[in-house]
Design a protein around this motif. Structure first.
Motif, short mmCIF file in Angstrom:
data_model
loop_
_atom_site.label_atom_id
_atom_site.label_comp_id
_atom_site.label_asym_id
_atom_site.label_seq_id
_atom_site.Cartn_x
_atom_site.Cartn_y
_atom_site.Cartn_z
N LYS A 117 -3.06 3.62 -2.84
CA LYS A 117 -3.02 2.69 -3.96
C LYS A 117 -2.47 1.36 -3.45
O LYS A 117 -1.57 1.34 -2.60
CB LYS A 117 -2.12 3.25 -5.07
CG LYS A 117 -2.18 2.46 -6.36
CD LYS A 117 -1.45 3.19 -7.49
CE LYS A 117 -1.60 2.41 -8.79
NZ LYS A 117 -0.94 3.11 -9.91
N HIS B 97 -3.68 10.31 -8.20
CA HIS B 97 -4.75 9.67 -8.97
C HIS B 97 -5.03 10.53 -10.21
O HIS B 97 -5.37 11.71 -10.10
CB HIS B 97 -6.02 9.56 -8.13
CG HIS B 97 -7.06 8.68 -8.71
ND1 HIS B 97 -7.70 8.96 -9.89
CD2 HIS B 97 -7.57 7.51 -8.27
CE1 HIS B 97 -8.58 8.03 -10.16
NE2 HIS B 97 -8.52 7.12 -9.19
N LYS C 160 0.87 -1.18 0.00
CA LYS C 160 0.00 0.00 0.00
C LYS C 160 0.90 1.22 0.00
O LYS C 160 1.83 1.32 0.80
CB LYS C 160 -0.90 0.00 1.23
CG LYS C 160 -1.86 1.17 1.24
CD LYS C 160 -2.77 1.10 2.46
CE LYS C 160 -3.69 2.30 2.54
NZ LYS C 160 -4.52 2.26 3.75
N TYR D 241 0.94 5.72 -1.47
CA TYR D 241 0.11 6.88 -1.77
C TYR D 241 0.61 7.52 -3.06
O TYR D 241 1.79 7.81 -3.19
CB TYR D 241 0.15 7.87 -0.60
CG TYR D 241 -0.49 7.25 0.62
CD1 TYR D 241 -1.83 7.44 0.88
CD2 TYR D 241 0.24 6.40 1.45
CE1 TYR D 241 -2.44 6.82 1.96
CE2 TYR D 241 -0.35 5.78 2.53
CZ TYR D 241 -1.69 6.00 2.78
OH TYR D 241 -2.29 5.38 3.84
N LYS E 26 -7.43 10.74 -12.34
CA LYS E 26 -8.79 11.27 -12.55
C LYS E 26 -9.19 12.29 -11.51
O LYS E 26 -9.76 13.33 -11.83
CB LYS E 26 -9.81 10.13 -12.60
CG LYS E 26 -9.70 9.31 -13.85
CD LYS E 26 -10.84 8.32 -13.96
CE LYS E 26 -10.68 7.52 -15.25
NZ LYS E 26 -11.73 6.52 -15.39
N THR E 27 -8.90 12.02 -10.24
CA THR E 27 -9.31 12.95 -9.17
C THR E 27 -8.30 14.06 -8.95
O THR E 27 -8.62 15.06 -8.32
CB THR E 27 -9.50 12.20 -7.85
OG1 THR E 27 -8.24 11.71 -7.40
CG2 THR E 27 -10.52 11.07 -7.98
N TYR F 54 -6.26 1.97 -7.36
CA TYR F 54 -6.49 3.03 -6.39
C TYR F 54 -7.60 2.61 -5.43
O TYR F 54 -8.59 2.01 -5.85
CB TYR F 54 -6.86 4.33 -7.10
CG TYR F 54 -5.69 4.92 -7.83
CD1 TYR F 54 -4.77 5.72 -7.16
CD2 TYR F 54 -5.49 4.65 -9.18
CE1 TYR F 54 -3.67 6.24 -7.82
CE2 TYR F 54 -4.40 5.17 -9.84
CZ TYR F 54 -3.51 5.96 -9.17
OH TYR F 54 -2.41 6.47 -9.82
N LEU F 55 -7.41 2.90 -4.15
CA LEU F 55 -8.37 2.52 -3.12
C LEU F 55 -9.30 3.70 -2.85
O LEU F 55 -9.14 4.43 -1.89
CB LEU F 55 -7.64 2.11 -1.85
CG LEU F 55 -6.65 0.97 -2.01
CD1 LEU F 55 -5.88 0.74 -0.72
CD2 LEU F 55 -7.39 -0.29 -2.43
N THR F 56 -10.27 3.88 -3.74
CA THR F 56 -11.21 4.97 -3.59
C THR F 56 -12.60 4.41 -3.34
O THR F 56 -12.95 3.35 -3.84
CB THR F 56 -11.26 5.85 -4.85
OG1 THR F 56 -11.55 5.02 -5.98
CG2 THR F 56 -9.93 6.54 -5.08
N PRO F 57 -13.39 5.10 -2.53
CA PRO F 57 -14.75 4.61 -2.23
C PRO F 57 -15.66 4.65 -3.45
O PRO F 57 -15.44 5.31 -4.38
CB PRO F 57 -15.24 5.56 -1.14
CG PRO F 57 -14.29 6.67 -1.05
CD PRO F 57 -13.07 6.31 -1.83
N THR G 136 -3.82 9.62 -3.44
CA THR G 136 -4.80 8.60 -3.07
C THR G 136 -4.08 7.31 -2.67
O THR G 136 -3.06 6.97 -3.27
CB THR G 136 -5.72 8.31 -4.28
OG1 THR G 136 -6.29 9.55 -4.72
CG2 THR G 136 -6.81 7.34 -3.94
#
Length: 82
Positions: free
Chosen positions: A61, A52, A47, A49, A54-55, A79-82, A59
């Motif tokens: 990762k 990202h 893990k 950071y 797109k954002t 990417y670990l996004t909600p 984030t």
């Protein structure tokens, strides 16, 4: 196992570059950490950071990597996004 990129799906400019000293925003040596884990266990997860695309935000990762043979290893991440 020297950290030199031979293929990259989204950033062709990285091909040929040595990323062994690449760090995330928290100081984790991403590629070096992956190489060390591969040499120990043959595969692993990390893990870190990362920016990202797109954002436009840093984030979490999750990277997965695995040894292919004595010369090659492969890695991928999400990417670990909600």
């Amino acid at each position: 196992f020297k950290g030199i990129v031979v293929s990259h799906g989204s950033n062709q400019a990285l091909i040929g570059r040595n990323l062994s000293q690449l760090k995330d925003t928290k100081g984790t040596k991403i590629i070096q950490s992956m190489i060390e884990q591969i040499q120990k266990d043959g595969k692993g997860w990390l893990k870190f950071y990362w920016f990202h695309p797109k954002t436009q935000l840093i984030t979490p990762k999750l990277g997965y990597f695995e040894k292919v043979n004595e010369d090659w290893w492969l890695g991928s991440g999400l990417y670990l996004t909600p």
